[in-house]
Design an enzyme around this catalytic site. Structure first.
Site, PDB file in Angstrom:
ATOM      1  N   ARG A 225       0.843  -1.192   0.000  1.00 53.44           N
ATOM      2  CA  ARG A 225       0.000   0.000   0.000  1.00 53.44           C
ATOM      3  C   ARG A 225       0.886   1.253   0.000  1.00 53.44           C
ATOM      4  O   ARG A 225       1.834   1.341   0.780  1.00 53.44           O
ATOM      5  CB  ARG A 225      -0.884   0.011   1.249  1.00 53.44           C
ATOM      6  CG  ARG A 225      -1.898   1.159   1.279  1.00 53.44           C
ATOM      7  CD  ARG A 225      -2.481   1.365   2.670  1.00 53.44           C
ATOM      8  NE  ARG A 225      -3.106   0.175   3.214  1.00 53.44           N
ATOM      9  CZ  ARG A 225      -4.376  -0.196   2.963  1.00 53.44           C
ATOM     10  NH1 ARG A 225      -5.149   0.544   2.205  1.00 53.44           N
ATOM     11  NH2 ARG A 225      -4.859  -1.301   3.500  1.00 53.44           N
ATOM     12  N   ILE A 226       0.587   2.165  -0.869  1.00 57.55           N
ATOM     13  CA  ILE A 226       1.301   3.438  -0.889  1.00 57.55           C
ATOM     14  C   ILE A 226       0.612   4.355   0.127  1.00 57.55           C
ATOM     15  O   ILE A 226      -0.585   4.623   0.014  1.00 57.55           O
ATOM     16  CB  ILE A 226       1.284   4.059  -2.303  1.00 57.55           C
ATOM     17  CG1 ILE A 226       1.992   3.116  -3.305  1.00 57.55           C
ATOM     18  CG2 ILE A 226       1.937   5.434  -2.309  1.00 57.55           C
ATOM     19  CD1 ILE A 226       3.423   2.760  -2.969  1.00 57.55           C
TER      20      ILE A 226
ATOM     21  N   LYS B 182       2.236  11.331  -2.680  1.00 57.87           N
ATOM     22  CA  LYS B 182       3.172  12.420  -2.959  1.00 57.87           C
ATOM     23  C   LYS B 182       4.545  12.179  -2.316  1.00 57.87           C
ATOM     24  O   LYS B 182       5.576  12.260  -2.990  1.00 57.87           O
ATOM     25  CB  LYS B 182       2.578  13.719  -2.431  1.00 57.87           C
ATOM     26  CG  LYS B 182       3.299  14.977  -2.861  1.00 57.87           C
ATOM     27  CD  LYS B 182       2.497  16.186  -2.372  1.00 57.87           C
ATOM     28  CE  LYS B 182       2.952  17.469  -3.019  1.00 57.87           C
ATOM     29  NZ  LYS B 182       2.041  18.575  -2.665  1.00 57.87           N
TER      30      LYS B 182
ATOM     31  N   GLU C  98      14.397   3.191  -0.682  1.00 56.69           N
ATOM     32  CA  GLU C  98      15.607   2.560  -1.198  1.00 56.69           C
ATOM     33  C   GLU C  98      15.318   1.648  -2.388  1.00 56.69           C
ATOM     34  O   GLU C  98      16.189   1.400  -3.217  1.00 56.69           O
ATOM     35  CB  GLU C  98      16.284   1.771  -0.071  1.00 56.69           C
ATOM     36  CG  GLU C  98      16.836   2.694   1.003  1.00 56.69           C
ATOM     37  CD  GLU C  98      17.218   1.973   2.272  1.00 56.69           C
ATOM     38  OE1 GLU C  98      16.412   1.141   2.742  1.00 56.69           O
ATOM     39  OE2 GLU C  98      18.298   2.246   2.803  1.00 56.69           O
TER      40      GLU C  98
HETATM   41 MO1  MOS Z   1      19.069   4.105   5.179  1.00 52.66          MO
HETATM   42  S1  MOS Z   1      20.904   3.195   4.808  1.00 52.66           S
HETATM   43  O1  MOS Z   1      19.288   4.789   6.684  1.00 52.66           O
HETATM   44  O2  MOS Z   1      19.004   5.305   3.949  1.00 52.66           O
END
Ligand code: MOS
Length: 817
Positions: free
Chosen positions: A701-702, A706, A778
């Protein structure tokens, strides 16, 4: 009437261990703010300069400290001539202390970092602190401070190419996987194979706000305003470093200007500020300069990676080898888990992943944005492109042929995995069918044009988290408001906003009726901001606190938890109570998950029944019969304001707590995506311009369309930087950072970043957490750089395996077109 009179002694509390998939209340709330692209709730404070960051605090008697770093790469401090700095007008103290941090600490560790200031292990290691009435005087004093060293650089290790011949295998991996099958043998026999070495350089986290700490002592207790991502473990680190009780330390980080992993643990200025402030009996502020951030906090290790892939003629991969050499300071245990996603991204019966460590006298290697995936996929995803080229296959087709049905290393199912859909939808939106089929075959004036793609994968984690949510009377229009309290941080990612959205939905309040208090170790300890787990982990604790409130309110007014609704500050009967709801919920989930569950049951013999929400099976006896209203479905009969007035005039407080459980081990948890890039390479100068990029991501789920999108932009920009420019240069003689500022360490600027498009695929992960979300920041970095590199190959026919791909590495190989 006091709260305890009404509700008894036991505090409201709800704890969930993720042992089974769970339903999410967010699917049925009246308002659907979660997911909406709501602007940052604290945004106005930031643009108005009213969000006070560490270095901006003003206190009476505040004095300024400037760090002094070692000017040798290895050796000993013979003497610190304090008088040389004390002579400078305004300087009031010079400190050189064995409690100073030699290395910053890694995130999540509940130990003091490595300390000591008399032995030097790397250039820039913090040696002394000069404190003065003004910052300028402290800078002058720091410049004037004379330090004598005994130089031992001849025994230092500053050249990776030499030191990589003296590595040790890393044997302290908990998630160690031995060889599966016979990878070297099957590689040798493969119809088609790739066996290549990729290298990536050291990189710097480079958050916008430099590391900064302001220490204040009062009656033996320390308050540290600091810029930190993970407060609870950092508090322990600091207390241990200073040999003092944890309860006497308080960290405050309500606003953090980025960290990217370099602020997961404490950094050297924290202890320095604390020691100086105690001695001087005045508040001391120490803010690093940009070079100090680079030299004295964290770098990402450089890597050398061997990636070998073996396939049959049809492109079915049977062998995957991904072995890495990484670096760190002597005795440090952190290593970049380069191949973390190689374990589960593609099928293949014969597999090998190994790590070796080369000890270098460089700044500490630690976490930097997507530790592992960020650099591992720069190699793996390009090697896949190389294999596709050898096979004359479309890179997407190759990946389709190697899509596993379960984690090929651990033989467990994926919680959710929408990689194929990401590739398909991304390809369509990007216009992948227009990709030049032959490398170096398309020109636009003097520019060679190429398309590239890569997959993205990033492990998804849940970390133990606690939060407190109160519902209290207020002078806001609805007469009530909610308050969230946790030591969670917002490092620019949107925590304040997302948490407010969750509570607004759960308690039926407008978002401006929710106050969010973060970044204070006096508040319940949460996951902190790291590893893209913050929103899911801390958000789940907040969600659970709201569940506890909902349950108590429902019970009090004579409704079942499955039937009460919260809307615009009012209570109503949203659903018919269904005594068999538990089973129904079970059925609903099982339909969606039948496949996975059945497969798992077959494999493990364990029957993975779906969680039935215990709190939904409240029996009628537990309802407050005296207060039973005649609840007509849909009618609003009681406002939250009236509820509080009647039953809890001072408000209601609840604690929520989440922790990972069996689903962590029984399923492979990761977000997936597909990255696409179009580049132009100038046929004469070799200049590389990224023309456009598109990323498709499936990450549960997003929570806020934004802030999530902004995270993805950031990740993709990070990927462009990794592919084309970011690299630390260490002097081979003494390890000194040659490019220790933003003038010389290149990161993307606006002109380097073209149109970026981000597409989210709808997904819900009931195995992950009750929000059904996954980490996203990430994930968007993973694979982004490889897509750019693959596009460069497609444009030029030149494969550069040494990152960053700068024009000098391309120039002499460019085709004469
Ligand atoms: Mo994460 S390595 O704290 O962006």
């Amino acid at each position: 009437m006091s709260l305890t009179q009404i509700f008894g002694e036991s505090p409201l509390e709800k704890k969930l261990t993720m042992d089974k998939p769970v339903e999410s209340r967010l699917d049925t709330t009246d308002s659907k703010l979660v997911g909406k692209p709501i602007s940052r709730v604290e945004g106005h404070l930031k643009v108005a300069g009213k969000s006070t960051y560490t270095a901006e605090h003003q206190f009476d008697e505040l004095c300024h400290g400037v760090m002094v770093g070692a000017t040798i790469g290895k050796g000993k401090v013979k003497k610190v001539h304090k008088d040389t700095a004390l002579q400078v007008a305004g300087v009031i103290g010079v400190f050189h202390d064995e409690l100073f941090l030699r290395n910053p600490q890694q995130g999540g560790v509940k130990m003091a970092p490595v300390q000591g200031a008399s032995e030097v292990f790397y250039h820039g290691q913090p040696i002394a602190l000069v404190v003065a009435e003004t910052l300028e005087a402290a800078q002058e004093g720091a410049k004037a401070l004379k330090i004598d060293y005994k130089n031992d650089e001849k025994h230092g290790h500053f050249d990776f190419n030499k030191q990589k011949k003296h590595t040790q295998f890393i044997d302290w991996i908990t998630d160690k996987s031995d060889d599966i099958g016979k990878p070297e043998k099957t590689l040798a026999q493969a119809d088609v194979k790739i066996d290549v070495i990729y290298t990536t350089p050291s990189q710097s986290n480079m958050p916008m706000e430099p590391h900064s700490s302001l220490a204040r002592w009062f009656e033996g207790k320390l308050t540290l305003h600091t810029s930190n991502q993970m407060l609870a473990p950092s508090k322990v680190q600091l207390a241990k470093a200073l040999n003092m009780p944890e309860d006497d330390v308080r960290l405050l980080s309500p606003y953090v200007g980025g960290g990217f992993g370099s602020k997961l643990g404490i950094s050297p200025e924290s202890v320095m500020a604390a020691i100086a402030a105690k001695d001087l009996k005045r508040p001391v502020l120490v803010t690093m300069t940009r070079p100090q951030v680079m030299e004295s906090t964290v770098r990402r290790t450089n890597t050398e990676q061997r990636v070998a892939l073996g396939a049959d003629k049809e492109g079915k991969i049977h062998t995957i080898i991904h072995n890495s050499i990484v670096t760190n300071l002597p005795s440090e245990t952190f290593f970049e888990p380069v191949a973390v996603s190689t374990h589960f991204l593609y099928g293949g019966d014969n597999r090998q992943i190994k790590y070796e460590m080369a000890r270098m006298n460089f700044t500490l290697a630690g976490s930097m944005r997507a530790p592992g995936e960020a650099v591992g996929q720069l190699a793996l995803e390009c090697a896949m492109d190389e294999l596709a080229h050898e096979l004359h296959l479309c890179p997407i087709e190759l990946r389709k042929r190697n899509e596993p049905t379960e984690d090929p290393s651990k033989k467990i199912p994926y919680s959710t995995r929408k990689l194929l859909a990401c590739m398909e939808q991304g390809a369509k939106a990007f216009g992948w069918e227009k990709r030049p089929q032959t490398p170096a075959s398309r020109r636009d004036g003097d520019w060679l044009i190429g398309y590239g793609m890569a997959c993205a994968a990033r492990s998804n984690e849940l970390k133990p988290s606690q939060a407190r949510v109160s519902l209290v009377p207020s002078d806001k229009p609805l007469g009530v408001m909610a308050r969230i309290e946790t030591d969670m941080t917002d490092i620019g990612t949107g925590s304040y906003t997302i948490f407010a959205q969750v509570v607004a939905d759960m308690l039926g309040l407008p978002i401006d009726h929710v106050e969010v208090k973060l970044g204070d170790t006096d508040l319940p300890p949460a996951s902190g901001s790291g590893g893209s787990w913050g929103a899911a982990s801390s958000g789940s604790a907040i969600y659970l606190a709201c569940e506890a409130l909902r349950e108590k309110i429902a019970q009090t007014v004579g409704l079942h938890t499955d039937s009460i609704g919260f809307k615009q500050g009012n209570l109503y009967r949203q659903f018919e109570h269904d005594p068999n709801l538990a089973e129904k919920i079970g059925e609903k989930i099982s339909h969606a998950l039948t496949d996975t569950l059945d497969k798992l049951a077959e494999k493990t013999g364990i029957n993975h029944s779906v969680a039935t929400d215990n709190q939904n099976s409240l029996n009628q006896d537990s309802l407050n019969q005296d207060n039973l209203l005649d609840w007509e479905q849909g009618d609003i009969q009681l406002s939250l304001q009236a509820f509080l007035q009647q039953y809890a005039p001072q408000g209601l407080v609840a604690k929520g707590e989440i922790e990972p459980g069996k689903t962590k081990k029984e399923y492979r948890h990761a977000g997936f995506g597909a990255q696409f890039a179009e580049v132009g390479v100038h046929r004469v100068t070799g200049e590389i311009r990224v023309r456009r990029m598109l990323g498709t991501f499936a990450a549960g789920r997003i929570l806020n369309e934004k802030t999530a999108r902004s995270q993805c932009y950031g990740g993709m920009v990070f990927g462009i930087g990794a592919a084309l420019m970011e690299q630390i240069h260490h002097d081979k003689r003494d390890g000194r950072l040659c490019n220790h500022d933003l003038a010389e360490y290149q990161v993307c600027v606006n002109a380097d970043v073209p149109d970026l498009e981000v597409i989210f695929l709808p997904e819900a992960d009931p195995y992950a957490n009750p929000l059904h979300s996954k980490g996203i920041g990430e994930l968007a970095l993973a694979g982004a750089g490889a897509a750019v590199a693959n596009a460069i190959f497609n444009a030029t026919g030149v494969r550069v395996r040494d990152y960053p791909i700068t024009l000098d590495k391309l120039l002499y190989q460019l085709p004469l077109l």
